[in-house]
Write a protein that holds these residues in place. Structure first.
Motif, PDB file in Angstrom:
ATOM      1  N   ALA A 162       0.490  -5.222   3.373  1.00 14.88           N
ATOM      2  CA  ALA A 162      -0.580  -5.717   2.501  1.00 14.88           C
ATOM      3  C   ALA A 162      -0.060  -6.763   1.522  1.00 14.88           C
ATOM      4  O   ALA A 162      -0.747  -7.748   1.219  1.00 14.88           O
ATOM      5  CB  ALA A 162      -1.228  -4.552   1.745  1.00 14.88           C
ATOM      6  N   MET A 163       1.163  -6.580   1.017  1.00 15.34           N
ATOM      7  CA  MET A 163       1.766  -7.578   0.131  1.00 15.34           C
ATOM      8  C   MET A 163       1.988  -8.876   0.883  1.00 15.34           C
ATOM      9  O   MET A 163       1.756  -9.967   0.344  1.00 15.34           O
ATOM     10  CB  MET A 163       3.090  -7.040  -0.404  1.00 15.34           C
ATOM     11  N   GLY A 164       2.439  -8.790   2.139  1.00 14.91           N
ATOM     12  CA  GLY A 164       2.617 -10.005   2.939  1.00 14.91           C
ATOM     13  C   GLY A 164       1.318 -10.765   3.104  1.00 14.91           C
ATOM     14  O   GLY A 164       1.285 -12.005   3.006  1.00 14.91           O
ATOM     15  N   GLN A 165       0.231 -10.044   3.355  1.00 12.51           N
ATOM     16  CA  GLN A 165      -1.068 -10.704   3.516  1.00 12.51           C
ATOM     17  C   GLN A 165      -1.541 -11.329   2.209  1.00 12.51           C
ATOM     18  O   GLN A 165      -2.113 -12.429   2.207  1.00 12.51           O
ATOM     19  CB  GLN A 165      -2.086  -9.689   4.035  1.00 12.51           C
ATOM     20  N   ALA A 166      -1.304 -10.636   1.089  1.00 11.35           N
ATOM     21  CA  ALA A 166      -1.688 -11.204  -0.203  1.00 11.35           C
ATOM     22  C   ALA A 166      -0.886 -12.463  -0.501  1.00 11.35           C
ATOM     23  O   ALA A 166      -1.427 -13.455  -1.018  1.00 11.35           O
ATOM     24  CB  ALA A 166      -1.481 -10.170  -1.314  1.00 11.35           C
ATOM     25  N   LEU A 179      -1.196 -10.736  -7.144  1.00 11.53           N
ATOM     26  CA  LEU A 179      -1.971  -9.564  -6.752  1.00 11.53           C
ATOM     27  C   LEU A 179      -3.316  -9.532  -7.478  1.00 11.53           C
ATOM     28  O   LEU A 179      -4.335  -9.153  -6.873  1.00 11.53           O
ATOM     29  CB  LEU A 179      -1.180  -8.290  -7.044  1.00 11.53           C
ATOM     30  N   ARG A 180      -3.355  -9.929  -8.732  1.00 10.91           N
ATOM     31  CA  ARG A 180      -4.629  -9.961  -9.451  1.00 10.91           C
ATOM     32  C   ARG A 180      -5.589 -10.963  -8.814  1.00 10.91           C
ATOM     33  O   ARG A 180      -6.790 -10.715  -8.716  1.00 10.91           O
ATOM     34  CB  ARG A 180      -4.404 -10.315 -10.921  1.00 10.91           C
ATOM     35  N   GLU A 181      -5.051 -12.097  -8.374  1.00 10.11           N
ATOM     36  CA  GLU A 181      -5.897 -13.149  -7.815  1.00 10.11           C
ATOM     37  C   GLU A 181      -6.299 -12.888  -6.372  1.00 10.11           C
ATOM     38  O   GLU A 181      -7.399 -13.251  -5.952  1.00 10.11           O
ATOM     39  CB  GLU A 181      -5.170 -14.494  -7.885  1.00 10.11           C
ATOM     40  N   ASP A 216      -7.226  -4.170  -3.479  1.00 12.58           N
ATOM     41  CA  ASP A 216      -6.446  -3.557  -2.403  1.00 12.58           C
ATOM     42  C   ASP A 216      -5.585  -2.429  -2.980  1.00 12.58           C
ATOM     43  O   ASP A 216      -4.529  -2.670  -3.548  1.00 12.58           O
ATOM     44  CB  ASP A 216      -5.558  -4.600  -1.724  1.00 12.58           C
ATOM     45  N   ASN A 217      -6.065  -1.190  -2.825  1.00 17.12           N
ATOM     46  CA  ASN A 217      -5.337  -0.068  -3.423  1.00 17.12           C
ATOM     47  C   ASN A 217      -4.112   0.353  -2.622  1.00 17.12           C
ATOM     48  O   ASN A 217      -3.427   1.310  -2.990  1.00 17.12           O
ATOM     49  CB  ASN A 217      -6.266   1.133  -3.643  1.00 17.12           C
TER      50      ASN A 217
END
Length: 423
Positions: free
Chosen positions: A65-69, A309-311, A316-317
């Motif tokens: 999920a971090m990679g996608q963000a 992550l905020r933007e 996304d929890n």
């Protein structure tokens, strides 16, 4: 401008610092590239991030999920050198066959790198990557292969660095130390590593307590560890990976015997999400000493990641910015961006990314690690971790339910690891 008149691309952290100040206003004003646009005519860059999800063991959904963000953020600003970043994700499943399938899919879909991933199954996934020459950038640091394979570019020092640092950290805080570690071939190396750290302060060696690495409870090991830590001023440290929580749950349930024993562990076995899940300030880790790879989650150096992550992942929890896996993935994508930027207008291939890193691209991670570089002379060179380039650790402590810095700055455990290897 470069000598040939072309504009040199901004480094990732220069871009982040500018975004931190002007990002919101710029987006409201409509300046820059619209989210999702590639910002250039180059072919998309395909990478993969894998991690286990929805399994009975360790799950790390925050890493893909971090990679996608990260991709949403970088693509909203024109991509990397004008190329859209395309992130494939794969559920590694904590299974060798699934890990190998993820690696084969990365090859089949033309991934130029595997970035910021978690797997204990390096013997299954590394051969397909090596055969295709695909760099493995910023794996979590779980396996020996991540520090030995010629296609691996680790961003932290793995468990060995944490145990060496934990010995140094506990030498000044504990009269006696009990080490609970996996009863495995890999676990058998851990006492020598922590003892080399303890020896930095002429401390006595730790009491070695092997334990099953997959038990539901550890009552006997907990009782023995507490007894061997002494009547007062002793410490019990455990490095059982995902089962560390089970051990300290058993430790907490022991009937009181009046002993004053502190607890300790390493990041990766214990982190802020686990502390939160087990009761925070009222849980078993209050007051615990922890050794980590990176600054504590409240450090301002994490602000650029948190802004992204905020933007781009505010709902996304799966992503907890205090999670070590999420942090490692952020750093790994920073490395990827620096390597691709260094290629300029060249076609981006797995081989060229690996060559750029091998030839000395230096990556500024904004102070989250020392500057990272993978030339031969930058590597630790020990038999167990020849490709380790970052052997700095941080000392943290749990206060009021939060992991905070016990000591400012990094501690270099490279000399300690070399001494441990010599024995």
């Amino acid at each position: 401008m470069t000598g040939n008149g072309r504009r040199r691309p901004l480094s990732t952290f220069s871009l982040l610092r500018a975004t931190a100040v002007f990002g919101s206003a710029c987006l409201l004003a409509g300046c820059g590239v619209l989210p999702g646009a590639t910002g250039g005519s180059g072919e998309p860059l395909t990478v993969m991030t894998w991690a286990p999800d929805s399994t009975r063991a360790t799950n790390m959904p925050g890493m893909p999920a971090m990679g996608q963000a990260y991709a949403r953020w970088i693509n909203a600003r024109g991509g990397i050198n004008g190329r859209e970043l395309r992130v494939l994700t794969c559920n590694e499943g904590n299974e060798p066959m699934a890990a190998a399938a993820c690696a084969r899919r990365a090859v089949q879909e033309g991934a130029v790198a595997v970035v910021g991933s978690y797997s204990q199954n390096s013997r299954a996934f590394m051969p397909p990557l090596e055969a295709a020459g695909i760099p493995y950038i910023g794996g979590y640091g779980l396996t020996d292969d991540e520090f030995k394979s010629p296609v691996s570019y680790p961003v932290n020092g793995g468990q060995a660095a944490l145990l060496a640092g934990n010995g140094i950290q506990l030498a000044d805080a504990c009269d006696r130390v009990s080490l609970v570690r996996p009863d495995t071939l890999t676990g058998a190396d851990l006492p020598q590593i922590i003892n080399t750290g303890l020896a930095q302060a002429n401390h006595r060696t730790a009491v070695d307590i092997p334990a099953a690495d997959d038990a539901g409870e550890y009552t006997e090991e907990a009782r023995l560890a507490r007894a061997r830590a002494g009547e007062k001023g002793g410490c019990v440290t455990a490095a059982l990976g995902e089962y560390t929580a089970n051990f300290f749950d058993s430790f907490r349930r022991l009937p009181s015997d009046g002993r004053d024993v502190k607890v300790s562990s390493v990041l990766g076995s214990v982190d802020q999400p686990l502390i939160d899940r087990t009761g925070g300030v009222n849980g078993p880790f209050e007051g615990a000493y922890l050794t980590g790879w990176y600054p504590d989650a409240g450090d301002p150096r994490w602000e650029p990641m948190k802004q992204v992550l905020r933007e781009h992942a505010f709902a996304d929890n799966r992503i907890d910015p205090a999670d070590t896996g999420v942090q490692t993935t952020w750093i790994a994508y920073t490395v990827l961006t620096a390597a691709v930027e260094s290629l300029g207008d060249e076609e981006v291939t797995p081989g060229l990314i690996g060559r750029a890193l091998d030839r000395g691209v230096q990556v500024d991670t904004g102070g989250l690690t020392p500057p990272l570089r993978w030339r031969y002379e930058d590597m630790l060179g020990t038999p167990s971790a020849p490709r380790s380039v970052n052997h700095d650790v941080t000392f943290q402590v749990v206060r009021k339910g939060r992991l905070v810095a016990q000591k400012e700055g990094f501690v270099d455990v490279g000399p300690t690891l070399r001494k441990a290897a010599a024995h």
